[in-house]
Design a protein around this motif. Structure first.
Motif, PDB file in Angstrom:
ATOM      1  N   ILE A   1      -1.177  11.397  -9.477  1.00 48.88           N
ATOM      2  CA  ILE A   1      -2.186  12.409  -9.182  1.00 48.88           C
ATOM      3  C   ILE A   1      -1.555  13.790  -9.081  1.00 48.88           C
TER       4      ILE A   1
ATOM      5  N   PHE B   1      -6.825   0.377  -1.229  1.00 44.19           N
ATOM      6  CA  PHE B   1      -6.517   0.350  -2.667  1.00 44.19           C
ATOM      7  C   PHE B   1      -7.674   0.898  -3.484  1.00 44.19           C
ATOM      8  N   PHE B   2      -8.880   0.488  -3.131  1.00 41.22           N
ATOM      9  CA  PHE B   2     -10.017   0.964  -3.919  1.00 41.22           C
ATOM     10  C   PHE B   2     -10.247   2.457  -3.706  1.00 41.22           C
TER      11      PHE B   2
ATOM     12  N   GLU C   1      -8.435  15.460  -1.276  1.00 40.06           N
ATOM     13  CA  GLU C   1      -7.350  14.473  -1.260  1.00 40.06           C
ATOM     14  C   GLU C   1      -6.871  14.222   0.168  1.00 40.06           C
TER      15      GLU C   1
ATOM     16  N   ALA D   1     -13.169   6.905 -16.371  1.00 38.85           N
ATOM     17  CA  ALA D   1     -12.612   8.191 -15.946  1.00 38.85           C
ATOM     18  C   ALA D   1     -11.601   8.707 -16.950  1.00 38.85           C
TER      19      ALA D   1
ATOM     20  N   VAL E   1      -9.810  12.574  -9.688  1.00 39.09           N
ATOM     21  CA  VAL E   1      -8.922  13.650 -10.131  1.00 39.09           C
ATOM     22  C   VAL E   1      -8.986  13.808 -11.634  1.00 39.09           C
ATOM     23  N   ALA E   2      -9.040  12.677 -12.366  1.00 44.64           N
ATOM     24  CA  ALA E   2      -9.071  12.770 -13.825  1.00 44.64           C
ATOM     25  C   ALA E   2     -10.322  13.502 -14.295  1.00 44.64           C
ATOM     26  N   VAL E   3     -11.486  13.062 -13.802  1.00 41.73           N
ATOM     27  CA  VAL E   3     -12.727  13.697 -14.241  1.00 41.73           C
ATOM     28  C   VAL E   3     -12.823  15.128 -13.717  1.00 41.73           C
TER      29      VAL E   3
ATOM     30  N   MET F   1     -13.993   1.438 -13.937  1.00 38.06           N
ATOM     31  CA  MET F   1     -14.181   2.813 -13.486  1.00 38.06           C
ATOM     32  C   MET F   1     -13.015   3.700 -13.922  1.00 38.06           C
ATOM     33  N   LEU F   2     -11.798   3.158 -13.839  1.00 34.55           N
ATOM     34  CA  LEU F   2     -10.641   3.937 -14.277  1.00 34.55           C
ATOM     35  C   LEU F   2     -10.681   4.190 -15.776  1.00 34.55           C
TER      36      LEU F   2
ATOM     37  N   ILE G   1      -7.830   4.561  -3.306  1.00 35.62           N
ATOM     38  CA  ILE G   1      -6.831   5.204  -4.172  1.00 35.62           C
ATOM     39  C   ILE G   1      -7.311   5.210  -5.622  1.00 35.62           C
ATOM     40  N   ALA G   2      -7.950   4.096  -6.054  1.00 30.59           N
ATOM     41  CA  ALA G   2      -8.465   4.052  -7.428  1.00 30.59           C
ATOM     42  C   ALA G   2      -9.558   5.093  -7.622  1.00 30.59           C
ATOM     43  N   VAL G   3     -10.446   5.221  -6.626  1.00 26.59           N
ATOM     44  CA  VAL G   3     -11.512   6.221  -6.712  1.00 26.59           C
ATOM     45  C   VAL G   3     -10.929   7.629  -6.756  1.00 26.59           C
ATOM     46  N   ALA G   4      -9.872   7.855  -5.959  1.00 23.41           N
ATOM     47  CA  ALA G   4      -9.259   9.184  -5.951  1.00 23.41           C
ATOM     48  C   ALA G   4      -8.625   9.502  -7.297  1.00 23.41           C
ATOM     49  N   ALA G   5      -8.001   8.492  -7.915  1.00 19.68           N
ATOM     50  CA  ALA G   5      -7.372   8.738  -9.211  1.00 19.68           C
ATOM     51  C   ALA G   5      -8.410   9.103 -10.263  1.00 19.68           C
ATOM     52  N   SER G   6      -9.521   8.351 -10.302  1.00 22.35           N
ATOM     53  CA  SER G   6     -10.528   8.660 -11.324  1.00 22.35           C
ATOM     54  C   SER G   6     -11.220   9.978 -11.010  1.00 22.35           C
TER      55      SER G   6
ATOM     56  N   TYR H   1      -0.310   8.294  -5.932  1.00 23.16           N
ATOM     57  CA  TYR H   1      -0.572   9.655  -5.465  1.00 23.16           C
ATOM     58  C   TYR H   1       0.510  10.626  -5.895  1.00 23.16           C
TER      59      TYR H   1
ATOM     60  N   LEU I   1     -13.324  15.685 -21.793  1.00 32.22           N
ATOM     61  CA  LEU I   1     -13.562  16.986 -21.171  1.00 32.22           C
ATOM     62  C   LEU I   1     -12.418  17.952 -21.426  1.00 32.22           C
TER      63      LEU I   1
ATOM     64  N   LEU J   1      -0.632  14.952 -12.426  1.00 29.06           N
ATOM     65  CA  LEU J   1      -1.821  15.405 -13.147  1.00 29.06           C
ATOM     66  C   LEU J   1      -2.222  16.807 -12.711  1.00 29.06           C
TER      67      LEU J   1
ATOM     68  N   LEU K   1      -9.348  11.902   1.892  1.00 32.45           N
ATOM     69  CA  LEU K   1      -9.224  10.514   1.422  1.00 32.45           C
ATOM     70  C   LEU K   1      -7.981   9.855   2.013  1.00 32.45           C
ATOM     71  N   ASN K   2      -6.896  10.612   2.139  1.00 32.95           N
ATOM     72  CA  ASN K   2      -5.676  10.045   2.699  1.00 32.95           C
ATOM     73  C   ASN K   2      -5.818   9.722   4.171  1.00 32.95           C
TER      74      ASN K   2
ATOM     75  N   LEU L   1       0.826  -1.210   0.000  1.00 32.46           N
ATOM     76  CA  LEU L   1       0.000   0.000   0.000  1.00 32.46           C
ATOM     77  C   LEU L   1       0.857   1.255   0.000  1.00 32.46           C
TER      78      LEU L   1
END
Lengths: 187, 100
Positions: A64, B63-64, B36, A152, B73-75, A148-149, B66-71, A60, A159, A67, B39-40, A52
């Motif tokens: 992130i 882990f999930f 962020e 996104a 941020v993208a959107v 989901m990724l 972190i995946a949610v946070a990544a998507s 992160y 967008l 990004l 979430l951390n 982890l």
């Protein structure tokens, strides 16, 4: 030794995130947020969640925050943010109280010792155990997270990639009236 | 020896910092940063509880997250760019265009 590391990490994390929240410069806020993420991965290593911690570093700090810093090219990052804050102490008190309430609610069953550990893995190091659990018990959430990724990624491309050839910085001199009005569609 | 309570206290402090940021800031990019942080802090609590009980489910949920946070941020960053193209600012007070 563990105590010293824990307290150093906690103080550094709290300080860096306070800088993130209270700073009026976007670049300072983003840099201190990235540093705080690195130190949080140190906390993960301390807990024993090695994989982890590595994922935290890669996703992160590597993805992130990169990004965000790419997105910072679109915004004017050099000027300070002017915000009018009405009552700051009330916000601090409310935020602290709500957060303490959340922590008490969600940690009460944990403190109550009612939770039984379900998935034990013995005789494997942490990354191996993570792989064993993730691809057996949590396979369907893993696949859903992958979809989901993907969604996104497509949403981000659509967008942000639309009308990329319009310059953002020279736009104000040409169309002064467009920026003052709100969410109006361009003709 | 550091027990579970210290990690949960740290997680609560970080969550309250993020919540103060969400309540206080008016810039949308700063709101994303505060999200962020929240979430951390949840990730720290999950990992600490997982390490304390010897159960790996907490790390899976981290882990999930972190995946949610990544998507997210993208959107969210795509939406911020579109908004900045239309408005020229990221201030929340200037977004009240639907006010009658």
């Amino acid at each position: 030794m563990e105590q010293i590391a824990f307290y150093i990490f906690s103080v550094l994390t709290i300080g860096l995130f306070l800088v993130t929240v209270l700073s009026s410069n976007v670049l300072y806020a983003m840099t201190s947020l990235a540093a705080g993420m690195v130190i949080i991965s140190g906390l993960f290593f301390l807990v024993g969640a090695d994989f982890l911690g590595v994922v935290q570093l890669v996703v992160y700090v590597g993805a992130i925050m990169a990004l965000y810093s790419f997105g910072m090219m679109f915004f004017d990052a050099t000027k300070d943010i002017k915000e009018k804050n009405t009552n700051s102490y009330l916000v601090f008190a409310l935020g602290g109280m709500i957060a303490v309430m959340f922590v008490v609610i969600f940690s009460a069953p944990v403190i109550g010792e009612n939770i039984q550990a379900t998935y034990f893995v013995t005789g494997a190091t942490n990354p191996q155990a993570v792989g064993l659990i993730l691809f057996t018990k949590y396979l369907i959430p893993f696949e859903v997270a992958a979809i989901m990724l993907l969604v996104a990624m497509i949403a981000g491309i659509i967008l942000a990639g639309k009308k990329m050839d319009d310059s953002l910085t020279t736009r104000d001199e040409n169309h002064e009236e467009d920026t003052t009005f709100g969410l109006k569609d361009e003709k | 020896m550091i027990g579970l309570n210290e990690y949960l206290i740290l997680s609560g402090i970080l969550f309250s910092i993020g919540l103060v940021g969400v309540l206080r800031r008016k810039n949308l990019l700063m709101l994303f940063f505060a999200t962020e942080i929240m979430l951390n802090s949840a990730n720290i609590a999950f990992a600490a509880i997982s390490g304390h009980y010897g159960d790996l489910s907490g790390q899976m949920f981290a882990f999930f997250i972190i995946a949610v946070a990544a998507s997210e941020v993208a959107v969210g960053l795509g939406l911020l760019i579109v908004l900045y193209k239309k408005q020229g600012t990221l201030d929340l007070d200037n977004l009240a265009v639907m006010k009658g």
